[in-house]
Design an enzyme around this catalytic site. Structure first.
Site, PDB file in Angstrom:
ATOM      1  N   ILE A   1     -15.591  18.074 -36.325  1.00  8.56           N
ATOM      2  CA  ILE A   1     -15.949  19.409 -36.836  1.00  8.56           C
ATOM      3  C   ILE A   1     -14.960  19.902 -37.899  1.00  8.56           C
ATOM      4  O   ILE A   1     -15.002  21.067 -38.289  1.00  8.56           O
ATOM      5  CB  ILE A   1     -16.060  20.442 -35.693  1.00  8.56           C
ATOM      6  CG1 ILE A   1     -14.752  20.547 -34.907  1.00  8.56           C
ATOM      7  CG2 ILE A   1     -17.218  20.087 -34.769  1.00  8.56           C
ATOM      8  CD1 ILE A   1     -14.771  21.644 -33.847  1.00  8.56           C
ATOM      9  N   GLY A   2     -14.072  19.002 -38.342  1.00  8.44           N
ATOM     10  CA  GLY A   2     -13.232  19.349 -39.491  1.00  8.44           C
ATOM     11  C   GLY A   2     -11.795  19.701 -39.181  1.00  8.44           C
ATOM     12  O   GLY A   2     -11.109  20.262 -40.039  1.00  8.44           O
ATOM     13  N   GLY A   3     -11.303  19.369 -37.977  1.00  9.29           N
ATOM     14  CA  GLY A   3      -9.921  19.691 -37.639  1.00  9.29           C
ATOM     15  C   GLY A   3      -8.920  19.091 -38.605  1.00  9.29           C
ATOM     16  O   GLY A   3      -7.969  19.749 -39.032  1.00  9.29           O
TER      17      GLY A   3
ATOM     18  N   ILE B   1     -19.169   3.804 -38.597  1.00 10.50           N
ATOM     19  CA  ILE B   1     -18.099   3.419 -39.518  1.00 10.50           C
ATOM     20  C   ILE B   1     -17.905   1.908 -39.522  1.00 10.50           C
ATOM     21  O   ILE B   1     -17.461   1.328 -40.516  1.00 10.50           O
ATOM     22  CB  ILE B   1     -16.805   4.163 -39.132  1.00 10.50           C
ATOM     23  CG1 ILE B   1     -16.974   5.667 -39.431  1.00 10.50           C
ATOM     24  CG2 ILE B   1     -15.588   3.607 -39.858  1.00 10.50           C
ATOM     25  CD1 ILE B   1     -15.831   6.526 -38.942  1.00 10.50           C
TER      26      ILE B   1
ATOM     27  N   SER C   1      -8.969   9.684 -37.136  1.00 10.14           N
ATOM     28  CA  SER C   1      -8.835  10.184 -35.763  1.00 10.14           C
ATOM     29  C   SER C   1      -9.900   9.483 -34.909  1.00 10.14           C
ATOM     30  O   SER C   1     -10.899  10.087 -34.517  1.00 10.14           O
ATOM     31  CB  SER C   1      -9.019  11.705 -35.732  1.00 10.14           C
ATOM     32  OG  SER C   1      -8.794  12.214 -34.436  1.00 10.14           O
TER      33      SER C   1
ATOM     34  N   CYS D   1     -10.934   8.454 -28.675  1.00  8.52           N
ATOM     35  CA  CYS D   1      -9.788   8.333 -27.769  1.00  8.52           C
ATOM     36  C   CYS D   1     -10.154   7.686 -26.435  1.00  8.52           C
ATOM     37  O   CYS D   1      -9.271   7.237 -25.696  1.00  8.52           O
ATOM     38  CB  CYS D   1      -9.179   9.708 -27.511  1.00  8.52           C
ATOM     39  SG  CYS D   1     -10.291  10.859 -26.648  1.00  8.52           S
TER      40      CYS D   1
END
Length: 390
Positions: free
Chosen positions: A27-29, A70, A89, A92
């Site tokens: 969301i753009g962090g 990706i 990022s 995780c």
């Protein structure tokens, strides 16, 4: 969207325009962190597979990320962007207990591994690489491959495990960061090259006082319990965090829908992590906040119980009077943190918002997966440092 905003004087970055690829953009962090670092950069492309996350990203930046796996990107496609900065990022879950710590055997690690394998063969490779992930990544096979590829590709690295608590934010969310620059570029504090650090001090500008080795800057290889070691190193007693009330929404907001139901208190009240507006620390909010209780985030007590100290209820042994404990919890008028408040603790700017069609549960999940992007966060400070031409 061009990010060529005026520079912070402490960053001392040249007027070079950086061309950025943002992988796993969420969301753009990461992009908010880039903006707050005030780096003269343009995000030439962002990539994410999550359609709802891309809706939120587009809603806030006016640019929709490339949607797709990706893993399918080719070297030719990446070189076409002529980007000198990669921000990554990756998922995780391969490195968490909840994700069963499958590491490279987890299919969710495949796209990151593919990107890494392309890097050494690029004729126009990035000169700056920034990687963020959860604590635990640093001991993974994926991490070993990352380090090996960066070294063989002539990068110098500095690695950190940092938490917002070290920056005065009352939010316990330790994360791993890797900063890499291609030689002959280097860092302002080359003493710490090739090291994993537990302090943000090397991110400070030259001339500022740094801790000595006795302050446990580096991993020491002892057999101490890892969690104890992290707790000792991640919390700087000199830094006093702001109270949680600074991150709460106005009392004008209707919090009725965020109240914790008594039925949940009856079933699981003994495992709640409870904070007050005056608390200076709260637990990490995960994507499962609201859906589950234990280990997913803190609850806010809007009324203090005068007869008992709040800390009495952080853990209740089986032989305690749990009915009395639950009565006290009900008196505290517990509520969930709102998505806006979670965003505040992530230090998203006030102009950040969700499109109307994104549901409440989706908002919590997206925030739980997001990078903290605040103005003095590990992320924005690190981005600022990685782009210094040292």
């Amino acid at each position: 969207m061009c990010l060529a905003t005026p520079m912070d004087t402490h960053c001392n970055i040249t007027s070079t325009r950086f061309r950025v690829l943002e992988f796993y953009s969420g969301i753009g962090g990461m992009r908010f962190a880039l903006e707050k670092a005030r780096v003269p950069a343009v995000v030439v492309e962002a990539f994410d597979i999550n359609e709802i996350a891309n809706d939120v990203y587009e809603h806030n930046f006016g640019q929709r990320p490339h949607q797709g796996n990706i893993q399918h990107l080719t070297m030719q496609e990446l070189e076409k962007y002529d980007a000198n900065v990669w921000l990554l990022s990756p998922p995780c879950q391969p490195y968490t207990r909840q994700g069963l710590q499958k590491d490279v055997e987890d299919s969710r690690a495949a796209s990151f591994l593919k990107i890494l394998q392309i890097l050494p063969f690029m004729s126009r490779s990035p000169t700056h690489v920034f990687v963020e992930n959860v604590v635990g990544f640093e001991s993974s096979v994926t991490h070993s491959q990352l380090m090996a590829i960066l070294r063989s590709s002539d990068f110098v690295t500095q690695e950190f495990i940092l938490t917002p608590l070290q920056f005065g934010i009352p939010y316990s969310r330790p994360r791993y960061f890797c900063l890499a620059k291609k030689k002959p570029l280097g860092f302002l504090q080359p003493t710490f090259d090739g090291q994993l650090l537990y302090t943000p001090c090397p991110l400070q500008v030259a001339g500022e006082k740094l801790p000595s080795k006795k302050d446990s800057l580096l991993t020491d290889g002892t057999h101490q319990n890892q969690q104890t070691r992290l707790s000792q190193r991640l919390i700087d007693p000199v830094i006093s965090c702001w109270p949680i009330r600074n991150y709460l929404e106005s009392d004008m907001v209707n919090f009725l829908s965020f109240q914790v139901p008594n039925t949940l208190i009856e079933r699981l009240g003994g495992v709640f992590d409870i904070v007050t507006p005056d608390s200076q620390r709260c637990c990490c909010f995960t994507k499962s906040y609201v859906r589950f209780v234990k280990g997913t985030g803190s609850f806010l007590a809007t009324k203090k119980c005068l007869k008992e100290d709040l800390s009495d209820f952080s853990y209740v042994p089986k032989d305690h009077d749990t009915s009395k404990m639950k009565d006290h919890l009900k008196q505290m008028e517990l509520r969930y943190f709102t998505p806006r408040e979670v965003a505040n603790l992530h230090s998203f700017p006030q102009e950040f918002s969700f499109p109307d069609h994104v549901t409440l549960k989706q908002r919590y999940a997206l925030l739980g997966n997001s990078l903290s992007g605040h103005y003095i966060s590990p992320s924005s400070e690190s981005i600022c440092v990685i782009l210094r031409c040292g």
